[in-house]
Write a protein that holds these residues in place. Sequence first.
Motif, PDB file in Angstrom:
ATOM      1  N   ARG A 192      33.506  49.947  26.913  1.00 32.87           N
ATOM      2  CA  ARG A 192      33.275  48.917  25.855  1.00 32.87           C
ATOM      3  C   ARG A 192      33.745  47.708  26.475  1.00 32.87           C
ATOM      4  O   ARG A 192      34.705  47.579  26.890  1.00 32.87           O
ATOM      5  N   SER A 193      32.829  46.640  26.367  1.00 34.03           N
ATOM      6  CA  SER A 193      33.374  45.113  26.684  1.00 34.03           C
ATOM      7  C   SER A 193      34.364  44.687  25.821  1.00 34.03           C
ATOM      8  O   SER A 193      34.558  44.957  24.473  1.00 34.03           O
ATOM      9  N   ARG A 194      35.580  44.113  26.433  1.00 37.69           N
ATOM     10  CA  ARG A 194      36.483  43.613  25.707  1.00 37.69           C
ATOM     11  C   ARG A 194      36.093  41.993  25.180  1.00 37.69           C
ATOM     12  O   ARG A 194      36.799  41.621  24.267  1.00 37.69           O
ATOM     13  N   TYR A 195      35.264  41.424  25.895  1.00 39.15           N
ATOM     14  CA  TYR A 195      34.949  40.129  25.672  1.00 39.15           C
ATOM     15  C   TYR A 195      33.316  39.918  25.316  1.00 39.15           C
ATOM     16  O   TYR A 195      32.593  40.860  25.584  1.00 39.15           O
ATOM     17  N   ARG A 196      33.026  38.619  25.053  1.00 38.31           N
ATOM     18  CA  ARG A 196      31.788  38.431  24.531  1.00 38.31           C
ATOM     19  C   ARG A 196      31.109  37.420  25.797  1.00 38.31           C
ATOM     20  O   ARG A 196      31.748  36.537  26.406  1.00 38.31           O
ATOM     21  N   GLY A 197      29.855  37.732  26.100  1.00 39.35           N
ATOM     22  CA  GLY A 197      29.193  36.836  27.160  1.00 39.35           C
ATOM     23  C   GLY A 197      29.266  37.674  28.383  1.00 39.35           C
ATOM     24  O   GLY A 197      30.255  38.297  28.934  1.00 39.35           O
ATOM     25  N   LEU A 198      28.227  37.467  29.278  1.00 37.05           N
ATOM     26  CA  LEU A 198      28.022  38.004  30.495  1.00 37.05           C
ATOM     27  C   LEU A 198      28.912  37.659  31.445  1.00 37.05           C
ATOM     28  O   LEU A 198      29.542  38.328  32.119  1.00 37.05           O
ATOM     29  N   ALA A 199      29.570  36.392  31.593  1.00 38.16           N
ATOM     30  CA  ALA A 199      30.632  35.863  32.591  1.00 38.16           C
ATOM     31  C   ALA A 199      31.704  36.499  32.293  1.00 38.16           C
ATOM     32  O   ALA A 199      32.297  37.153  33.280  1.00 38.16           O
ATOM     33  N   ARG A 200      32.276  36.449  30.960  1.00 30.65           N
ATOM     34  CA  ARG A 200      33.654  37.105  30.706  1.00 30.65           C
ATOM     35  C   ARG A 200      33.325  38.692  30.917  1.00 30.65           C
ATOM     36  O   ARG A 200      34.486  39.195  31.273  1.00 30.65           O
ATOM     37  N   THR A 201      32.326  39.466  30.548  1.00 28.42           N
ATOM     38  CA  THR A 201      32.155  40.803  30.810  1.00 28.42           C
ATOM     39  C   THR A 201      32.190  41.040  32.220  1.00 28.42           C
ATOM     40  O   THR A 201      32.804  42.294  32.597  1.00 28.42           O
ATOM     41  N   HIS A 202      31.753  40.087  32.910  1.00 29.73           N
ATOM     42  CA  HIS A 202      31.620  40.324  34.335  1.00 29.73           C
ATOM     43  C   HIS A 202      33.288  40.349  34.959  1.00 29.73           C
ATOM     44  O   HIS A 202      33.547  41.164  35.818  1.00 29.73           O
ATOM     45  N   VAL A 203      34.040  39.303  34.462  1.00 30.91           N
ATOM     46  CA  VAL A 203      35.373  39.252  35.044  1.00 30.91           C
ATOM     47  C   VAL A 203      36.192  40.576  34.416  1.00 30.91           C
ATOM     48  O   VAL A 203      36.905  41.167  35.471  1.00 30.91           O
ATOM     49  N   GLN A 204      35.882  40.993  33.311  1.00 32.34           N
ATOM     50  CA  GLN A 204      36.547  42.319  32.986  1.00 32.34           C
ATOM     51  C   GLN A 204      36.065  43.493  34.109  1.00 32.34           C
ATOM     52  O   GLN A 204      36.794  44.432  34.462  1.00 32.34           O
ATOM     53  N   HIS A 205      34.625  43.731  34.344  1.00 32.43           N
ATOM     54  CA  HIS A 205      34.332  44.798  35.319  1.00 32.43           C
ATOM     55  C   HIS A 205      35.114  44.505  36.557  1.00 32.43           C
ATOM     56  O   HIS A 205      35.167  45.596  37.493  1.00 32.43           O
ATOM     57  N   VAL A 206      35.241  43.337  37.122  1.00 34.96           N
ATOM     58  CA  VAL A 206      35.881  43.094  38.566  1.00 34.96           C
ATOM     59  C   VAL A 206      37.173  43.659  38.494  1.00 34.96           C
ATOM     60  O   VAL A 206      37.570  44.069  39.463  1.00 34.96           O
ATOM     61  N   LEU A 207      37.927  43.076  37.186  1.00 33.72           N
ATOM     62  CA  LEU A 207      39.355  43.337  37.290  1.00 33.72           C
ATOM     63  C   LEU A 207      39.567  45.049  37.168  1.00 33.72           C
ATOM     64  O   LEU A 207      40.453  45.855  37.756  1.00 33.72           O
ATOM     65  N   THR A 208      38.451  45.795  36.450  1.00 33.73           N
ATOM     66  CA  THR A 208      38.436  47.019  36.471  1.00 33.73           C
ATOM     67  C   THR A 208      38.289  47.811  37.844  1.00 33.73           C
ATOM     68  O   THR A 208      38.982  48.645  37.845  1.00 33.73           O
ATOM     69  N   ALA A 209      37.517  47.265  38.445  1.00 35.48           N
ATOM     70  CA  ALA A 209      37.310  47.643  39.756  1.00 35.48           C
ATOM     71  C   ALA A 209      38.371  47.704  40.721  1.00 35.48           C
ATOM     72  O   ALA A 209      39.014  48.666  41.524  1.00 35.48           O
ATOM     73  N   MET A 210      38.979  46.483  40.597  1.00 37.59           N
ATOM     74  CA  MET A 210      40.309  46.315  41.389  1.00 37.59           C
ATOM     75  C   MET A 210      41.417  47.231  40.894  1.00 37.59           C
ATOM     76  O   MET A 210      42.205  47.567  41.768  1.00 37.59           O
ATOM     77  N   ALA A 211      41.535  47.489  39.656  1.00 34.21           N
ATOM     78  CA  ALA A 211      42.341  48.329  39.027  1.00 34.21           C
ATOM     79  C   ALA A 211      42.116  49.661  39.541  1.00 34.21           C
ATOM     80  O   ALA A 211      43.113  50.484  39.998  1.00 34.21           O
ATOM     81  N   CYS A 212      40.932  50.081  39.868  1.00 34.63           N
ATOM     82  CA  CYS A 212      40.462  51.479  40.133  1.00 34.63           C
ATOM     83  C   CYS A 212      40.981  51.463  41.574  1.00 34.63           C
ATOM     84  O   CYS A 212      41.416  52.491  42.097  1.00 34.63           O
ATOM     85  N   ASN A 213      40.568  50.413  42.318  1.00 31.54           N
ATOM     86  CA  ASN A 213      41.031  50.400  43.789  1.00 31.54           C
ATOM     87  C   ASN A 213      42.770  50.803  43.947  1.00 31.54           C
ATOM     88  O   ASN A 213      43.179  51.110  45.025  1.00 31.54           O
ATOM     89  N   VAL A 214      43.475  49.767  43.261  1.00 34.54           N
ATOM     90  CA  VAL A 214      44.946  50.008  43.171  1.00 34.54           C
ATOM     91  C   VAL A 214      45.336  51.494  42.885  1.00 34.54           C
ATOM     92  O   VAL A 214      46.276  52.013  43.583  1.00 34.54           O
ATOM     93  N   ALA A 215      44.600  52.183  42.084  1.00 32.74           N
ATOM     94  CA  ALA A 215      45.278  53.624  41.642  1.00 32.74           C
ATOM     95  C   ALA A 215      44.943  54.443  42.966  1.00 32.74           C
ATOM     96  O   ALA A 215      45.452  55.250  43.246  1.00 32.74           O
ATOM     97  N   ARG A 216      43.643  54.192  43.550  1.00 35.26           N
ATOM     98  CA  ARG A 216      43.301  55.071  44.522  1.00 35.26           C
ATOM     99  C   ARG A 216      43.843  54.732  46.019  1.00 35.26           C
ATOM    100  O   ARG A 216      44.065  55.885  46.709  1.00 35.26           O
ATOM    101  N   ILE A 217      44.393  53.667  45.996  1.00 28.38           N
ATOM    102  CA  ILE A 217      45.072  53.250  47.358  1.00 28.38           C
ATOM    103  C   ILE A 217      46.520  53.652  47.200  1.00 28.38           C
ATOM    104  O   ILE A 217      47.271  54.243  48.079  1.00 28.38           O
ATOM    105  N   ALA A 218      46.921  53.626  46.145  1.00 30.71           N
ATOM    106  CA  ALA A 218      48.201  54.289  45.755  1.00 30.71           C
ATOM    107  C   ALA A 218      48.461  55.867  45.721  1.00 30.71           C
ATOM    108  O   ALA A 218      49.396  56.452  46.372  1.00 30.71           O
ATOM    109  N   ASP A 219      47.500  56.376  45.638  1.00 32.28           N
ATOM    110  CA  ASP A 219      47.202  57.920  45.798  1.00 32.28           C
ATOM    111  C   ASP A 219      47.036  58.228  47.229  1.00 32.28           C
ATOM    112  O   ASP A 219      47.610  59.097  47.729  1.00 32.28           O
ATOM    113  N   TRP A 220      46.266  57.533  48.124  1.00 24.18           N
ATOM    114  CA  TRP A 220      46.227  57.421  49.610  1.00 24.18           C
ATOM    115  C   TRP A 220      47.566  57.412  50.157  1.00 24.18           C
ATOM    116  O   TRP A 220      47.848  58.100  51.104  1.00 24.18           O
TER     117      TRP A 220
END
Length: 587
Positions: A537-565
Amino acid sequence: MPVTLLVMLSGVLTVGPSDGSLEECGDGLGSWGVGAVSLRPRSVQRIPVRTVRTARAACPKGTPAMLIRDRLDVLFEDDEFVGLYPSDGKPGLSPGRPALVSVLQFAENLSDRAAADAVRTRIDWKYALGLELEDPGFDHSVLCEFRARLAGRDGAADWLLQLMLDRLVEAGLLKSGGRQRTDATHVLAAVRTLSRLELVGETLRAALEELAEADPAWLTPLIEPEWAKRYGRRVEIGRLPGGKTAVTARAEEFGRDGQKVLTAAWAAHTPPRLRLLPQMEILRQVWAHHYYWDVDGLLRWRDGHALPPASLRFDSPDDTDAHYCVKRDTAWSGYRTYLTETCDEERPEVVVHVATTISTVQDIELTDTIHDQLAERQLLPAEHVVDSGYISPARIERAQRVHGITLLGPVVADHSSQAKAGAGFGKAAFAIDWDNERAVCPRGATSVSWTELRMKGNTYLQARFAEADCRPCPDRTKCTSSASRPRSIAVLPRPLHQIQTRNRLAQQTEQWQRSYAIRAGIEATLSQTVRAHGLRRSRYRGLARTHVQHVLTAMACNVARIADWIDTAPRPRRRATHFRTLCSDTA
């Protein structure tokens, strides 16, 4: 991105003393585009000694935030954010902090207030940020302002991801080549689901609200006595007694009210600024989508089958980028997000590309875009594994020719009736003589015409056989179901036809199936981002702000995976249940 390039994008950089002091942005917070704050870079290369001692004592095994700081050092330097800030104005907060906090925030799926509290109270976050134990942190509105800057500058969110990927390359955790895989998932918009009737009512209510604020004196003469009850609060309409007739009557009532406002707004004496209000433009377009003028000059409610495509219609006046879409059994209003990750065994699986689109965009439209953008980042794979929605002979040919990528995925099978039935003469049974531009059927007959045609955006070559050859043929029923027309086949141009034929044969082999099996791993990434990081579920309204959420989510996923590695400590195996142990003993 080099600092010199950022300076070219933003103008001259004003650099003040790097004293590490914390200064709030005051009324500049949340006012992107006003130039209320400027950038004063600070260094956070060293973590205060007391912070290190306390963090090591409290978290001897480390946390993801601490492990990332230890392995990657400073993830975001202030100098790298020059392009997001003006050269004048009140000094603002060090931008490296909200950047890292935003990533950690999405890693734990926290709100802005909770993330700001974590900066003040959590020792592992102070360690990652290089803060003193007494550092008071910052107000939660800083995070909102930072995301607004990312959304307000085209490509800024992707550039933030690139900064993380550059650190991973420097640390030896990421390199170009190897294998990557891509898939998409749906994202629900942060708006209420509206029926068509509620949509037109809410659109008119939003326009009236905006007009009442912009020019109440102009709007007052237009208001009718029933409007206060009809549009004074949120429009919510359940099941109307009277069925479809009642719905049409209510919709046309809304239509007449909205048309009255539109007619007045476009009158000669009306101030032009009122027509330029965002909700007035939305009102105009929604009325064009859902109403029409009949032959008697009356405004009528469109039938559902006469509406424009979903990619053009609005689902809510609050978010015009959200569109309705159906894919197999899933129907939603919102967006699609595409994640591309590495999948090499010797390195962590890292998300290297994020794309956010409106929901009606088809997967195959993103294949070339992903390759081109990965090329700009110098992170192209040697092999890109995707499902059938992203692949076609033309995409396979372009990926190899332009970028040297092997695009691996199932090419769509032959959908002819003969191929589906597994009997008769399908397209593969015909021999193609490319040099002489003709096709030869299994019985030896040669086509009499060879023409080029366009179907579904692709170029095909159609070979048609003579009626004199097809009519007396004893295998006619195996070749065509038409009783009057001769057989014809349409094939792709020679290079694409050969790619199509070769891939259709290869994907039937066990070796190809084993190689393609790695694509299933992207489902785990989508599940992780949805379940652990709130992507659905998008936290924000509009394509630009939603894309920011998705990029930050991907970076958060990277943090979790790198920490596990990085955390190579063996994990204890899950203890089997008593019942499972009993079953194993009795087996």
